[in-house]
Design an enzyme around this catalytic site. Sequence first.
Site, mmCIF file in Angstrom:
data_model
loop_
_atom_site.group_PDB
_atom_site.id
_atom_site.type_symbol
_atom_site.label_atom_id
_atom_site.label_comp_id
_atom_site.label_asym_id
_atom_site.label_seq_id
_atom_site.Cartn_x
_atom_site.Cartn_y
_atom_site.Cartn_z
ATOM 1 N N ARG A 35 -62.092 -116.662 -28.089
ATOM 2 C CA ARG A 35 -61.687 -116.812 -29.439
ATOM 3 C C ARG A 35 -61.547 -118.165 -29.907
ATOM 4 O O ARG A 35 -61.962 -118.525 -31.066
ATOM 5 C CB ARG A 35 -60.464 -116.078 -29.695
ATOM 6 C CG ARG A 35 -60.368 -114.501 -29.449
ATOM 7 C CD ARG A 35 -59.064 -113.595 -29.738
ATOM 8 N NE ARG A 35 -57.985 -114.133 -28.957
ATOM 9 C CZ ARG A 35 -57.531 -113.662 -27.828
ATOM 10 N NH1 ARG A 35 -58.169 -112.517 -27.430
ATOM 11 N NH2 ARG A 35 -56.717 -113.916 -27.120
ATOM 12 N N LYS B 146 -50.863 -115.810 -46.220
ATOM 13 C CA LYS B 146 -51.539 -114.648 -46.772
ATOM 14 C C LYS B 146 -50.692 -113.476 -46.200
ATOM 15 O O LYS B 146 -50.456 -113.586 -44.976
ATOM 16 C CB LYS B 146 -53.160 -114.704 -46.211
ATOM 17 C CG LYS B 146 -53.907 -113.338 -47.169
ATOM 18 C CD LYS B 146 -55.101 -113.036 -46.281
ATOM 19 C CE LYS B 146 -54.765 -112.021 -45.161
ATOM 20 N NZ LYS B 146 -55.942 -111.519 -44.460
ATOM 21 N N LYS C 75 -55.683 -112.054 -54.064
ATOM 22 C CA LYS C 75 -56.872 -111.988 -53.385
ATOM 23 C C LYS C 75 -57.109 -110.267 -53.444
ATOM 24 O O LYS C 75 -56.330 -109.684 -52.706
ATOM 25 C CB LYS C 75 -56.618 -112.249 -52.069
ATOM 26 C CG LYS C 75 -57.730 -111.733 -51.181
ATOM 27 C CD LYS C 75 -57.713 -112.381 -49.635
ATOM 28 C CE LYS C 75 -58.834 -111.774 -48.719
ATOM 29 N NZ LYS C 75 -58.910 -112.756 -47.604
HETATM 30 C C1 5MM Z 1 -60.269 -111.507 -41.680
HETATM 31 O O1 5MM Z 1 -59.555 -110.097 -41.551
HETATM 32 C C2 5MM Z 1 -58.401 -110.230 -41.960
HETATM 33 C C3 5MM Z 1 -57.310 -110.000 -40.934
HETATM 34 O O2 5MM Z 1 -57.422 -108.435 -40.689
HETATM 35 P P1 5MM Z 1 -56.556 -107.639 -39.833
HETATM 36 O O3 5MM Z 1 -55.051 -108.171 -39.856
HETATM 37 O O4 5MM Z 1 -56.791 -106.254 -39.864
HETATM 38 O O5 5MM Z 1 -56.966 -108.321 -38.309
HETATM 39 C C4 5MM Z 1 -58.097 -109.518 -43.369
HETATM 40 O O6 5MM Z 1 -56.874 -109.774 -43.806
HETATM 41 C C5 5MM Z 1 -59.142 -110.185 -44.326
HETATM 42 O O7 5MM Z 1 -58.421 -111.435 -44.778
HETATM 43 C C6 5MM Z 1 -59.363 -109.626 -45.685
HETATM 44 O O8 5MM Z 1 -59.218 -108.097 -45.328
HETATM 45 C C7 5MM Z 1 -60.407 -109.906 -46.257
HETATM 46 O O9 5MM Z 1 -61.642 -109.737 -45.376
HETATM 47 P P2 5MM Z 1 -62.982 -108.960 -45.866
HETATM 48 O O10 5MM Z 1 -63.663 -108.846 -44.507
HETATM 49 O O11 5MM Z 1 -62.553 -107.736 -46.286
HETATM 50 O O12 5MM Z 1 -63.614 -109.911 -46.363
#
Ligand code: 5MM
Length: 342
Positions: free
Chosen positions: A46, A137, A220
């Site tokens: 990672r 966030k 967002k």
């Molecule tokens: C990168 O993914 C973020 C983390 O998700 P998990 O908490 O489920 O691991 C997610 O919050 C992301 O920032 C948003 O959904 C926007 O990502 P996408 O892939 O939809 O652009």
Amino acid sequence: MNLADLNRVAEALVSPGKGILAADESSGTIKKRFDAIGVESTEDNRRDYREMMFRAEDALSKYISGVILYDETIWQKSRDGTPLIKLIEQAGAIPGIKVDEGTQPLPECPGELVTVGLDKLSERLKKYYAQGARFAKWRAVIDIGKSIPSYTAIHTNAHALARYAALCQAAQIAPIVEPEVLMDGDHDIDRCYEVTEFVLKQTFQELYAQKVALEGMILKPNMVVSGKKNAKQASVQEVAEKTIRLLRNCVPSAVPGIAFLSGGQSDEEATAHLDAINRIGHQPWKLTFSYGRALQNAPQKAWSGKPANVQAAQQAFTHRAHMNSLASKGEWKADLESRRAV
Ligand code: 5MM
């Protein structure tokens, strides 16, 4: 709260031609992404993967304003011992941190979730600020399906988002408020519009109730799109027009910027939609990207866990960041996609 400083961070996150890299996949999500490319999800892998992106030439320095990190990453060091957060700062981008702690089922609301993590959030924010995070966030997830979303799910998630945002501002951290309406269902674009409108109205009502300063935050949201399983997919122009109409009806002009999530759109769709949105013309807020998958799908595949692929993966990442940078100014063209030199 020093609102001028919060506003400076929020404005910097949406500065012209720049957007946000969402690299805050939690352990479960990054494992899914790594499974898809045949890479074991170890701490070192990672680290190597994220270091590859943060060192990609021109990506962070030219096209990315801020990077959202997961807790593990904000404390990690690169292979040569440089803290990963320093790589981000050295490239001129702002480090941010995901502070929600995922979702739990919402009682009496079958199939619906509430995002958790408010307990001890103030203490965590102090540590993240000391480590260098200047924005945060929190993502709420609203699903569309038969008889959902419920008012309870929308209201509970909006309330938590607003509590999170108020705690962030008290800790001098600019909050990104992410109420995501999922595009997984078979609903049409107008149902997406209707639900997202309700969610955003509730969210701003709760932000007001919690005394959140809108000048010191970023929204967002999802774009207004057809559900993935709907046979009729709206055109790029319809998505752009309905997204702008919705935002103009829901988002106060004091908010400095709106940074969209990609939500499962393909890489090029996410870019084309952002471009069309920005071509509609001047709006009260900046409109840019805060993509996770739509920035990372290509570099993940190119990297596939092999050190020999790092350069190709970095080029793929810089390319997507560049395309989305152009889209954030309404200057992207489809034929630029095929002109990439690798
Ligand atoms: C990168 O993914 C973020 C983390 O998700 P998990 O908490 O489920 O691991 C997610 O919050 C992301 O920032 C948003 O959904 C926007 O990502 P996408 O892939 O939809 O652009």
